[in-house]
Design a protein around this motif. Structure first.
Motif, PDB file in Angstrom:
ATOM      1  N   UNK A   1      37.881  29.241  38.764  1.00  0.00           N
ATOM      2  CA  UNK A   1      37.781  30.706  38.753  1.00  0.00           C
ATOM      3  C   UNK A   1      37.419  31.232  37.364  1.00  0.00           C
ATOM      4  N   UNK A   2      36.705  32.336  37.332  1.00  0.00           N
ATOM      5  CA  UNK A   2      36.360  32.954  36.057  1.00  0.00           C
ATOM      6  C   UNK A   2      37.474  33.917  35.631  1.00  0.00           C
TER       7      UNK A   2
ATOM      8  N   UNK B   1      42.401  37.150  36.587  1.00  0.00           N
ATOM      9  CA  UNK B   1      43.150  38.400  36.411  1.00  0.00           C
ATOM     10  C   UNK B   1      43.543  39.001  37.750  1.00  0.00           C
ATOM     11  N   UNK B   2      42.645  38.943  38.730  1.00  0.00           N
ATOM     12  CA  UNK B   2      42.932  39.478  40.063  1.00  0.00           C
ATOM     13  C   UNK B   2      44.068  38.692  40.719  1.00  0.00           C
ATOM     14  N   UNK B   3      44.009  37.330  40.564  1.00  0.00           N
ATOM     15  CA  UNK B   3      45.081  36.506  41.122  1.00  0.00           C
ATOM     16  C   UNK B   3      46.418  36.801  40.451  1.00  0.00           C
ATOM     17  N   UNK B   4      46.399  36.923  39.137  1.00  0.00           N
ATOM     18  CA  UNK B   4      47.655  37.189  38.426  1.00  0.00           C
ATOM     19  C   UNK B   4      48.247  38.527  38.840  1.00  0.00           C
ATOM     20  N   UNK B   5      47.414  39.503  39.080  1.00  0.00           N
ATOM     21  CA  UNK B   5      47.901  40.815  39.510  1.00  0.00           C
ATOM     22  C   UNK B   5      48.494  40.739  40.914  1.00  0.00           C
ATOM     23  N   UNK B   6      47.831  40.001  41.804  1.00  0.00           N
ATOM     24  CA  UNK B   6      48.315  39.911  43.181  1.00  0.00           C
ATOM     25  C   UNK B   6      49.590  39.091  43.291  1.00  0.00           C
ATOM     26  N   UNK B   7      49.714  38.053  42.449  1.00  0.00           N
ATOM     27  CA  UNK B   7      50.857  37.142  42.573  1.00  0.00           C
ATOM     28  C   UNK B   7      51.963  37.420  41.571  1.00  0.00           C
TER      29      UNK B   7
END
Length: 732
Positions: A83-84, A89-95
């Motif tokens: 992942x870029x 960042x999107x994953x960290x925000x969701x999880x």
């Protein structure tokens, strides 16, 4: 010879790669740790302070992930393992994780997957290595119990060239295994390595997979039958079995030893023959080699000749040409009508062809439908000698198929190649065959019996001429006489490449081979025209539709040089060429590609009074040597030819070549055959005329009898015109 240390090093290398990482190295990759820890193991020091070397730093605590977080990360990893920044960042925000935690999780996951894959690969490699060890031990035992082939007693190690070669083949297989291991190692450490297969050019090549044959150890035997068509002797050939391979190696080594002795011998083994060549003294040969290599069937006639020349090609390039089936077929396209590598038993050592061994099939031809082709199934072996000399030998493998009755078999035949300064090589060529040639037409009998048709002189003369042609195509300094419409070196090379394809296409349809894509429509008789047909649709080098090929051969009481000069001269073309329709023919471009003035490629313009043929272009190549001459031509489209002359790709120019093959009717005479010629063999010419004509360009067209009659009429009319012109000029 096989060295134990080589195998030990190979085994050590395998053990090094196969050995699992230590507990400390793999601590962060355990599955339970991986699933429950973020992977943030960076050392932590107080902000703004330098680390004290005597003070042991603290580690950050691991942040355990929830089961939901792990499941989401695993699912995303399957879709995108790299992942870029935006995706992390999107994953960290969701999880509910830090971006750095996500980054480290993906890094550790990728490392874990690599390690698992490496362990699996190492297990497979270790099993294969053990199998090779057992097989190699078996050959060592065979070496220890070997007997001398001459006396039947125990053989000394130095005498066992057969077993030495067999172990060399095993070492080649071990080297391939090392190459695989090195490739895997390079994959994980990120260092590019040159593979062993890349050092062997005959093992790969774009666009030549079918021509190269079936590859090594694991092909499908059905391809051989497909290559050689129905009713073909070579159709019955199957692949060598594991049990046959030791016998093939032994035969190849014995053939190499015989070739070297026979190529370097003098009288009385070799005696002067016709046409400035040497022929083998059969009685002396049987005394020198009493056992020989296999018995000679009673119905076969022995034919052996030797010739030599200095050619303008370095020894390495020459060896590569002979060992690559595609290059070999291209250089000798007038002799080799088809060829195929069935199986590669050894690729050689140290990245070259020293020790290379390959099983092949080939068909050899004379450019006439009146001379049957010679089909051979043989092994080709290449060896480098200590004195800077290379040798390539062929020997037939008929003993693998005891039920088959061959019409032709190759006794040890091939060449010795000696390195010379300035990129030259000296070649000594030996052709030794046993053949049933009772089907040869009477007018070609003397040519075949004198060894000119299939003998060493023809191979050497063809090689010499082709080396000159290759040197010409690579030249960058264009003589002023070559320019005309050719303005660049690229245009010159493209035109020569197009002419080469034209010559190869002509050669494929002019002989007696029945195994090409052609379908024969009429049998060959004493005065008949052989007519063949084929459909072409997908080949950009041929016009689509139905193509007819017609060929006939006849005798002329005129010396070959006279016929050759007449046919290649644009000023006399209107006397025989129906295509030019009586128009004036002008040479627009001329490329010399040999010492003889007759060796050249020309571009001709026909200025015909018929407006439909006005400004038609003809590409022509003429070539000659002491064993025969060719004049081959094809009409070309002006637009396409302009692309070629500007250096464009010539492969997409559609060609239908026609032309002539001019051979002597027998051994040359001291008076050159001038005057008073009354019968075949007294200095006349054997002329083969061949046409290829597009009779219908429709995709679903069907051949009509009218088309066949038209082609027959065309070729017979041309023959009569040539006979009238050359015999009238020769006997005023």
């Amino acid at each position: 010879m096989f060295q134990p240390s080589m195998f030990d090093n190979h085994h050590h290398l395998l053990d090094m790669i196969a050995k699992p990482p230590s507990e400390g190295e793999m601590g962060s990759l355990r599955d339970d740790d991986f699933e429950n820890k973020s992977g943030t193991e960076n050392m932590e020091f107080p902000s703004g302070e330098d680390p004290d070397p005597n003070q042991r730093p603290k580690k950050k605590r691991y942040h355990r992930h929830t089961q939901h977080q792990i499941q989401e990360l695993e699912a995303f990893f399957k879709e995108c393992p790299h992942p870029d920044d935006k995706q992390r960042k999107e994953l960290s925000r969701e999880l509910g994780l830090e971006p750095l935690q996500v980054k480290f999780w993906f890094q550790n996951k990728r490392t874990q997957m690599k390690a698992q894959h490496e362990r699996q690969e190492n297990s497979v490699l270790k099993a294969e290595n053990e199998k090779l060890q057992v097989e190699n031990s078996r050959y060592r035992e065979a070496l220890a119990n070997a007997t001398c082939p001459n006396c039947g007693g125990p053989a000394a190690l130095g005498e066992m060239s057969f077993d030495e070669q067999h172990l060399r083949i095993e070492n080649a297989r071990l080297r391939e295994e090392i190459d695989r291991i090195s490739g895997i190692a390079a994959k994980y450490v990120g260092k590019p390595l040159t593979s062993y297969s890349q050092l062997s050019p005959h093992m790969a090549g774009p666009g030549h997979s079918f021509d190269h044959g079936i590859g090594s150890f694991g092909p499908q035997s059905g391809l051989v039958g497909e290559m050689y068509g129905g009713g073909d002797l070579l159709r019955s050939i199957s692949l060598p079995t594991e049990a046959n391979k030791p016998m093939i190696v032994e035969l190849a080594v014995a053939a190499m030893e015989e070739l070297i002795r026979i190529a370097q011998a003098g009288e009385p083994l070799w005696i002067p023959g016709d046409h400035y060549t040497e022929v083998l003294n059969e009685d002396e040969y049987l005394r020198t080699f009493p056992r020989g290599i296999g018995p000679k069937p009673l119905e076969l006639r022995s034919e052996a000749s030797r010739d030599s020349a200095v050619v303008i090609m370095n020894h390495i390039s020459l060896v590569e040409t002979l060992m690559d089936v595609n290059q070999w077929s291209r250089v000798f396209c007038g002799i080799v009508s088809r060829a195929m590598t069935i199986q590669v038993l050894s690729t050689g050592v140290a990245g070259n062809y020293n020790g290379a061994l390959q099983v092949m099939t080939a068909e050899f031809q004379v450019p006439s439908p009146l001379v049957p082709t010679r089909e051979n199934y043989f092994v080709r072996y290449c060896k480098q000698h200590a004195d800077g000399m290379w040798a390539v030998v062929d020997v037939s493998l008929d003993s693998l198929h005891p039920g088959a009755v061959p019409r032709s078999r190759r006794r040890p035949s091939g060449c010795l190649i000696q390195e010379l300064p300035n990129g030259y090589s000296k070649v000594i060529w030996v052709e030794h065959v046993e053949v049933d040639d009772r089907a040869v037409h009477n007018i070609y009998r003397q040519l075949v019996d004198s060894t000119i048709a299939f003998g060493a002189k023809r191979w050497v003369s063809t090689l010499d001429r082709q080396c000159e042609r290759l040197a010409s195509s690579m030249a960058n300094n264009i003589p002023a006489g070559d320019l005309c419409v050719i303005t660049t070196p690229e245009g010159r090379k493209s035109m020569l490449k197009l002419a080469e394809r034209m010559v190869m296409s002509f050669s494929s349809g002019v002989g007696a081979s029945m195994a090409h894509v052609w379908t024969t429509l009429s049998a060959t008789g004493s005065d008949d025209v052989r007519v063949m047909t084929r459909k072409s649709a997908d080949d950009p080098g041929r016009p689509p539709g139905i193509v007819l090929s017609a060929a006939t051969s006849f005798w002329l009481p005129v010396p070959p040089k006279r016929v050759f000069d007449f046919l290649r001269d644009e000023n006399s073309r209107s006397e025989w060429d129906i295509l030019s329709n009586g128009g004036e023919v002008q040479e627009m471009a001329h490329i010399a590609n040999g010492r003889d003035p007759g060796n050249c490629v020309s571009l001709l313009r026909v200025n015909s009074p018929n407006s439909s043929q006005s400004n038609m272009l003809i590409l022509q190549e003429s070539c000659t040597d002491s064993t025969g001459s060719y004049v081959i031509y094809a009409p070309v489209d002006i637009v396409s030819m302009n692309v070629v002359l500007s250096g464009g790709d010539p492969d997409y120019v559609a060609l239908l070549p026609s032309g002539f093959a001019i051979l002597p009717d027998g051994p040359s005479l001291s008076n050159g055959g001038s005057g008073g010629i009354l019968e075949v063999g007294s200095g006349g010419s054997l002329l083969t005329v061949a046409f290829q004509i597009l009779v219908d360009s429709a995709p679903n067209a069907k051949l009509s009898l009218g088309s066949v009659a038209t082609v027959n009429s065309l070729i017979k009319c041309t023959v009569e015109r040539i006979k009238a012109a050359v015999t009238c000029d020769h006997n005023p």
